[in-house]
Design an enzyme around this catalytic site. Sequence first.
Site, mmCIF file in Angstrom:
data_model
loop_
_atom_site.group_PDB
_atom_site.id
_atom_site.type_symbol
_atom_site.label_atom_id
_atom_site.label_comp_id
_atom_site.label_asym_id
_atom_site.label_seq_id
_atom_site.Cartn_x
_atom_site.Cartn_y
_atom_site.Cartn_z
ATOM 1 N N CYS A 74 5.728 -0.658 11.287
ATOM 2 C CA CYS A 74 4.806 -1.790 11.285
ATOM 3 C C CYS A 74 3.452 -1.433 11.892
ATOM 4 C CB CYS A 74 5.400 -2.972 12.050
ATOM 5 S SG CYS A 74 6.832 -3.670 11.210
ATOM 6 N N CYS A 155 4.850 -2.202 6.765
ATOM 7 C CA CYS A 155 4.974 -3.574 7.269
ATOM 8 C C CYS A 155 3.747 -3.904 8.102
ATOM 9 C CB CYS A 155 6.278 -3.624 8.069
ATOM 10 S SG CYS A 155 6.303 -4.653 9.511
#
Length: 248
Positions: A74, A155
């Site tokens: 992420c 992400c």
Amino acid sequence: VIFVLALVLGLSRRNQGANGFQSTFIERCEKFNGPDCQNIWKVFSQAYVRRDPCNVPMEAYNALMAAASIQPVCNRELFWSKTKQIVHAFTAKRDCYITMEDTLLGFMLDGLTWCGKENSSETFTSGCPGWSQCENNPVRSFWNRASAAFAEAACGDVTVMLNGSISTPFSPASIFGSIEIKRLNYRVRSLNVILVTQNNTGTDCSNASLKDLLDTLGAGISYSCRAVPEAQIQACSSDPKRTCGPCW
Ligand code: N1C
């Protein structure tokens, strides 16, 4: 005698080329602390060994992707297109960003060439088809398949460094333009383009190819673009703070 000697030397060198590839693969895998490197080698080589080197589709590497999976990341994924050198000079110093070469598979295969041949159990490192010679060659299919997995693992906020010194920084024919951008999924919040320029000359964020990028980008993903001089990125690379967050 000289002929036999030359023949033996020639043959052993040829084998060394192939075995050399396998040992580079295993060495890099172990250096990266890869799990079960012997098995990863086996699964990897099964994708192209004994195959016509122009007939290895990206799906041939599905088993490899399962054996050496790319974990979700992420806010730290960094893509690039035609900016490889500057990007890696940058990520070598700034731990924060993760490129494909910071994953096990990218690390092991960066810069290598390989292929098989029908009726042979060997791996060859020369005489392999070039990148554009035929589409389904082992090297190109590998980068297509691995890049697809890398993009699917993204992400949050993702970054791409594009080359602001060329007329089409976003090329639909590149791996970034044809594979990665299309595989960014609902977990990705934004795509942030860094257009790497030479002293603010060349293209800026109004470049026509960036409109193509926007058309290709999934509807739920927001977009930003910023032109940043290469010197500024280099300055960020030597910034001793290995923190996340942009430096430009
Ligand atoms: O075709 P590209 O760039 O857009 O591909 C780059 C894109 C990156 O975001 C990476 O995630 O795709 C991934 N990738 C690699 O990580 C990679 N490492 C080495 C794609 N290609 C990669 N290579 C080699 O660079 C590959 O053999 C191919 O020849 C080039 C593609 O670079 P590009 O055209 O600048």
